[in-house]
Write a protein that holds these residues in place. Sequence first.
Motif, PDB file in Angstrom:
ATOM      1  N   ALA A 139       0.914  -1.210   0.113  1.00 59.84           N
ATOM      2  CA  ALA A 139      -0.103   0.074  -0.051  1.00 59.84           C
ATOM      3  C   ALA A 139       0.714   1.420   0.031  1.00 59.84           C
ATOM      4  CB  ALA A 139      -0.820   0.075   1.124  1.00 59.84           C
ATOM      5  N   ALA A 140       1.859   1.205   0.321  1.00 59.03           N
ATOM      6  CA  ALA A 140       3.188   2.333   0.605  1.00 59.03           C
ATOM      7  C   ALA A 140       3.810   2.574  -0.722  1.00 59.03           C
ATOM      8  CB  ALA A 140       3.838   2.443   1.773  1.00 59.03           C
ATOM      9  N   ASP A 144       3.811  -0.253  -9.478  1.00 60.27           N
ATOM     10  CA  ASP A 144       3.732  -1.523  -9.595  1.00 60.27           C
ATOM     11  C   ASP A 144       5.045  -2.036  -9.400  1.00 60.27           C
ATOM     12  OD1 ASP A 144       0.882  -1.533  -9.792  1.00 60.27           O
ATOM     13  OD2 ASP A 144       1.086  -1.329 -12.133  1.00 60.27           O
ATOM     14  N   ASP A 145       6.128  -1.462  -9.876  1.00 57.15           N
ATOM     15  CA  ASP A 145       7.476  -2.207  -9.745  1.00 57.15           C
ATOM     16  C   ASP A 145       7.915  -2.175  -8.400  1.00 57.15           C
ATOM     17  OD1 ASP A 145       7.562  -2.716 -12.495  1.00 57.15           O
ATOM     18  OD2 ASP A 145       8.863  -1.064 -13.111  1.00 57.15           O
ATOM     19  N   GLU A 146       7.737  -1.043  -7.654  1.00 61.93           N
ATOM     20  CA  GLU A 146       7.998  -0.909  -6.270  1.00 61.93           C
ATOM     21  C   GLU A 146       7.230  -1.964  -5.432  1.00 61.93           C
ATOM     22  OE1 GLU A 146       7.709   2.727  -4.292  1.00 61.93           O
ATOM     23  OE2 GLU A 146       9.466   3.543  -5.438  1.00 61.93           O
ATOM     24  N   ARG A 147       5.814  -2.233  -5.779  1.00 63.64           N
ATOM     25  CA  ARG A 147       5.133  -3.386  -5.103  1.00 63.64           C
ATOM     26  C   ARG A 147       5.936  -4.838  -5.533  1.00 63.64           C
ATOM     27  NH1 ARG A 147       1.016   0.355  -5.726  1.00 63.64           N
ATOM     28  NH2 ARG A 147       0.668   0.079  -7.818  1.00 63.64           N
ATOM     29  N   LEU A 148       6.485  -4.968  -6.755  1.00 62.79           N
ATOM     30  CA  LEU A 148       6.860  -6.029  -6.741  1.00 62.79           C
ATOM     31  C   LEU A 148       8.417  -6.127  -6.255  1.00 62.79           C
ATOM     32  CD1 LEU A 148       6.373  -6.484 -10.753  1.00 62.79           C
ATOM     33  CD2 LEU A 148       5.479  -7.970  -8.939  1.00 62.79           C
ATOM     34  N   ALA A 149       8.719  -5.277  -6.073  1.00 61.68           N
ATOM     35  CA  ALA A 149      10.288  -5.000  -5.368  1.00 61.68           C
ATOM     36  C   ALA A 149      10.043  -5.568  -3.800  1.00 61.68           C
ATOM     37  CB  ALA A 149      10.837  -3.703  -5.435  1.00 61.68           C
ATOM     38  N   VAL A 150       9.083  -4.950  -3.174  1.00 62.48           N
ATOM     39  CA  VAL A 150       8.665  -5.394  -1.860  1.00 62.48           C
ATOM     40  C   VAL A 150       8.166  -6.764  -1.760  1.00 62.48           C
ATOM     41  CG1 VAL A 150       7.277  -5.258   0.075  1.00 62.48           C
ATOM     42  CG2 VAL A 150       8.371  -2.832  -0.852  1.00 62.48           C
ATOM     43  N   ARG A 151       7.412  -7.051  -2.438  1.00 67.32           N
ATOM     44  CA  ARG A 151       6.796  -8.361  -2.505  1.00 67.32           C
ATOM     45  C   ARG A 151       7.856  -9.632  -2.825  1.00 67.32           C
ATOM     46  NH1 ARG A 151       2.163 -11.088  -6.359  1.00 67.32           N
ATOM     47  NH2 ARG A 151       2.317 -13.239  -5.777  1.00 67.32           N
ATOM     48  N   PHE A 152       8.709  -9.292  -3.607  1.00 66.18           N
ATOM     49  CA  PHE A 152       9.497 -10.348  -4.196  1.00 66.18           C
ATOM     50  C   PHE A 152      11.076 -10.252  -3.918  1.00 66.18           C
ATOM     51  CE2 PHE A 152       6.200 -11.195  -7.157  1.00 66.18           C
ATOM     52  CZ  PHE A 152       5.845 -12.644  -6.961  1.00 66.18           C
ATOM     53  N   ALA A 153      11.407  -9.021  -3.087  1.00 62.78           N
ATOM     54  CA  ALA A 153      12.669  -8.762  -2.555  1.00 62.78           C
ATOM     55  C   ALA A 153      13.761  -8.594  -3.816  1.00 62.78           C
ATOM     56  CB  ALA A 153      12.972  -9.704  -1.381  1.00 62.78           C
TER      57      ALA A 153
END
Length: 452
Positions: A139-140, A144-153
């Motif tokens: 949410a922060a 979309d790429d930042e969300r992938l970055a957090v989700r998949f490290a």
Amino acid sequence: MSASPRWVAYDVLRAVDETDAYANLLLPRAIARAGLTGPDAGLATELTYGTLRRLGTYDAIIADAARRPIADVDPAVRDALRLGVHQLIAMRTPAHAAVNETVRQVRKAVGAPAAGFANAVLRRVSERTPQEWDDHLAAAARSDDERLAVRFAHPVWVIRAFRRALAAEGRADELEELLAADNAAPVVTLAALPGLAERPAEATLTPYSPLGFRSAGGDPGALVTASGGLVRVQDEGSQLAALALARAQPVADGERWLDLCAAPGGKTAVLAAEALAHGATLEANELSPARAGLVRDSVSAVPLEVPVSEEDGRVRAGRGRYDRILVDAPCTGLGALRRRPEARWRKQPVDVPELAALQSELLSAALAALRPGGVVAYVTCSPHLAETAAIVADALRTADGAVEELDARAVVAAIATDPIDLPAPADGSGRAQLWPHRHGTDAMSISLLRKR
């Protein structure tokens, strides 16, 4: 300090953080020194590699729970917190155990005030489930790429490089599958050197390399030792890269081969066995004296004299004329993130241009050293297009018709024991790109160039 799995993992993380040590080299020695075996060795391995793989995500969680930037957290405390968060988020260790063990570790390593801080941070972390943390960080995110970055490290720039490389094959929809594969521990693959060793009858054969297998059980190191070095631990993609050069075209008696950037020597050993079987000679080169020693050790079991020089490859290539040259070029290593998880956090986009310049110079020197009809295999353990397709395209332009590209995909497919999915790149090149999620190998790029 205690030789418990948690302390072994902590000490390795500190070395990685402080001295840029490589976990895959340091951890086995640390486990052996501590006398860890069985489940304890497995726990130390999971704590170390699991934490390093998801470091970016864990740092975001720690920063949120600590209510301060991660850079403001004492490094010694930070590494302990990373281990604690990994236990809470990925290993599902009961909160009281993960928190208490980490707090005790911080108290012993840093002191009582830091232990209080660690206790507060980890208790805040434990208040959310792993899914709730995933949703909270997503949410922060600003894209979309930042969300992938957090989700998949994975760093955002790596995600974008992977997407472009997959899109070049028309497979951009495989991105999340690739990122997930990077976070899975690789299965140990071994190679039986051709003509010198046989794959054990009880072993599971790999699907592509005719040399590869997976042990039916037990310590792979014991199998390597028992073979005298004729069986070795080696990624299947590495095996295929060496075989692609050796089998790109029929070998004429007396051919002269060169492995230009040879360390640590796995591909050199395969080439040595192939050269021995076909009446060719092989030379190797590695700039670093310490790494050149690894190459000598790697080929010592093969009954073929393989001289190993210690020079800049751009100079060394010009010292002879060769029929086959392997350019396993220094690269970002983005294709081996399963085995070197810390690499994703060390490399930066600014590293790519400098590496690409070196890669181009090495390939140019190798092509200049080829005899007419000779072949260069240009190999990188990276799928980044700036290190793969762009380097080969530039070499072909510079050669102005004096060099032709062979169909590396067809060569690899002919070597493979099972059908292998190697889609043609949109640029029309013959490059073969292997992938962790699709082939179970490192993301190895293989191009074959022949001098006219």
